[in-house]
Every structure is written in C-alpha cells, then in structure tokens.
Design an enzyme around this catalytic site. Structure first.
Site, short mmCIF file in Angstrom:
data_model
loop_
_atom_site.label_atom_id
_atom_site.label_comp_id
_atom_site.label_asym_id
_atom_site.label_seq_id
_atom_site.Cartn_x
_atom_site.Cartn_y
_atom_site.Cartn_z
N ASN A 174 4.35 3.46 -3.89
CA ASN A 174 5.46 3.30 -2.76
C ASN A 174 6.15 1.65 -2.65
OD1 ASN A 174 7.03 3.34 -0.34
ND2 ASN A 174 4.86 3.42 1.00
N LYS A 189 8.70 1.37 -0.85
CA LYS A 189 8.83 0.02 0.60
C LYS A 189 10.03 -0.48 1.17
CE LYS A 189 4.17 -0.52 1.55
NZ LYS A 189 2.86 -0.94 2.62
N HIS A 230 3.48 7.20 6.72
CA HIS A 230 2.97 5.96 7.04
C HIS A 230 3.04 5.90 7.55
CE1 HIS A 230 3.28 2.44 4.80
NE2 HIS A 230 2.28 3.22 3.90
N GLU A 289 3.75 2.22 8.13
CA GLU A 289 4.56 1.73 9.07
C GLU A 289 5.51 2.36 9.70
OE1 GLU A 289 5.44 0.12 5.13
OE2 GLU A 289 3.18 -1.44 5.10
N GLU A 300 -4.66 6.15 4.14
CA GLU A 300 -4.17 4.51 4.01
C GLU A 300 -5.46 4.14 5.04
OE1 GLU A 300 -0.91 4.02 1.04
OE2 GLU A 300 -0.14 4.55 2.95
N GLY A 323 -1.61 -3.68 2.46
CA GLY A 323 -0.77 -5.14 2.14
C GLY A 323 -1.74 -6.15 2.98
N SER A 376 -3.88 -2.06 -0.53
CA SER A 376 -4.33 -2.98 -1.70
C SER A 376 -5.29 -2.74 -2.38
CB SER A 376 -5.49 -3.79 -0.85
OG SER A 376 -4.25 -4.70 -0.33
P1 PGA Z 1 -0.06 -1.73 -0.37
O1 PGA Z 1 0.28 -0.77 0.27
O2 PGA Z 1 -0.90 -1.35 -1.44
O3 PGA Z 1 0.55 -2.73 -0.65
O4 PGA Z 1 -1.49 -2.03 -0.11
C1 PGA Z 1 0.10 0.63 0.43
C2 PGA Z 1 0.90 1.48 1.10
O5 PGA Z 1 0.76 1.09 2.54
O6 PGA Z 1 1.20 2.79 1.21
#
Ligand code: PGA
Length: 250
Positions: free
Chosen positions: A12, A14, A96, A98, A164, A170, A210
């Site tokens: 992903n 982003k 997601h 976000e 998640e 993140g 992460s």
């Molecule tokens: P991350 O994001 O690996 O940077 O924690 C995962 C995601 O949001 O899909």
C-alpha cells in the site's frame, strides 16, 4: 501461514512516489517470478497506468486504494470501479483506517464500496482494525465484529480481509504475533458464523501495521495469518521483496 491458503502480500503505497520512482521500482521487482505468494501493489491513482504498463506480463497484480460506490457521475475527486478496471486493476482496498478516519467513512459507506467493487469485477481487500483507545477499553473484538459484519453482506464470496490495528499503522509498534493471531482467529470465527465454514477456511486474512523484514517471519508463522498489507516498508522494493520471501516465495 496455513498449508491450504496461498499467502497474499499487498504493498500500500498510500500518497507516495512519483512516476519515475514507480518505473524504477518495477525494474527492481523484475526478479520476482510466480511463487507461493500472490502479490498486489496499491499505488495512488495517477501511478496506475505507469504501473500497469510496467507490470504487464509479470505476476504482480494492481489495485486501487479506494473507489466510489457509483459507476460514474458528478463526484469531483472520486474514482469509480470501472475506471480502476480500465486502468488495469483487479483489486481495491475498502475501509482502510485512513479512509475511515480522514474521510469519515462509515461502515455503511464501506459496505457500499465493497458492493461496487464486486459489481465491477474487482476483488475487495476489506480492512478492519481497532484504535489504541478501543483496545485499551477492551472493545477490540466488538469493533472488529461490527466492521466485519457491516461489510460482509456486500462481499458475496469474492473478498479477502486485512486486520490492521490502527495503533500499529506507521508507528513502528507492530502487534506481537500472539496479539495478531488472537485477532485473526476471532475474525475467522466471525467469518464462519456469517459466511459459513468454507468461505472462512479459504479467506486470506492479512496483517497490516508496521510489518517489516524483521518481524514478517514471526508473524507469518501464526496459523491464521495469511500474508501482509505493507505500507511504509513496501516503498522500498528490497524490503518488500524480503517480506514476500518470508511468506514462502523463493
Ligand atoms: P504501515 O501501513 O505498514 O506503514 O504501518 C500499513 C497500512 O496502512 O496498510
């Protein structure tokens, strides 16, 4: 990892990378051949056609990070399922965190997006997860169940799932293998209740939050963990390849 479910690894991206960087990335992924793990990249919309061209003939599939529930119309800034398909996508992320947080997406809207994905021939990767406050209040299972039950009626039998935890995205604070397994097992039990044992047994449940080359092997060893949705670490093709290899690709 289970012997009956082929691992799935999503990258992903982003709101990251420009077209020259995306071309470079594809060249560095060139060494990837069809293996035990299935791989999907989720770049931002402007990069889709660059990647579709670059990935032609490769085993890596392409997905959108979001879609509008409608097929077309006056929705400034949105992208539809048919447009994603036209740009070369087979997959789309739905729900997601976000999107749920930054764009106030409700469970009902996520369900409508899942339905649109299925209608237009895309496979939705449905994302669910609890916040830090919800975990501390011991609401994790209630949140996961609510998000999952809302999305499933639209999903028919063509979907995959990503757990998640929002507190791990993140932040570098990855869920321990035990915490992840507990949530994945709960999601699979809920899937069985709602969709039946066969769908629960074949559904891949990815872990996201992460995930990186150092923790992937321990996480993938859990029986209900079937791959990863990788954010930050997927921006570096070498790290992404290491995570894919941890899932059995050779
Ligand atoms: P991350 O994001 O690996 O940077 O924690 C995962 C995601 O949001 O899909």
């Amino acid at each position: 990892m289970s012997p009956i479910r082929r691992p799935l690894v999503g990258g992903n991206w982003k709101m990251n990378l420009l077209s020259a960087e995306a071309r470079d990335y594809v060249a560095r992924l060139g060494q990837l051949s069809v293996g035990q793990a299935e791989v999907v990249l989720f770049p931002s919309f402007p990069l889709l056609t660059t990647l579709a061209r670059g990935l032609a003939g490769s085993p890596v599939a392409l997905g959108g990070q979001d879609l509008h529930p409608g097929a077309k119309g006056a929705h400034t800034g949105d992208v539809s399922g048919p447009q994603l398909v036209d740009a070369g996508c087979q997959w789309v992320l739905c729900g997601h965190s976000e999107r749920r947080q930054d764009h106030h997406e409700s469970d009902a809207l996520v369900a409508a997006k899942v339905a649109a994905a299925i209608e237009h021939g895309l496979t939705p990767l449905i994302c669910v997860g609890e916040t830090q406050e919800e975990r501390q209040a011991e609401e994790t299972f209630a949140i996961l169940e609510r998000q999952l039950r809302a999305a499933l009626p639209s999903a028919r039998d063509r979907f995959e799932l990503a757990y998640e935890p929002v507190w791990a995205i993140g932040t570098g604070a990855t869920a321990t293998p035990e915490i992840a397994q507990e949530a994945h097992a709960f999601l699979r039990r809920t899937l069985a209740e709602v969709m039946g044992e066969a769908i629960a047994a074949r559904c891949r449940i990815l872990y996201g939050g992460s995930a990186n080359p150092d923790n992937a092997a321990d996480l993938i060893a859990q029986p209900d963990l079937d791959g990863f949705l990788v954010g930050g670490a997927s921006l570096d093709p070498d790290k992404f390849l290491t995570i894919i290899r941890a899932c059995g690709w050779s």
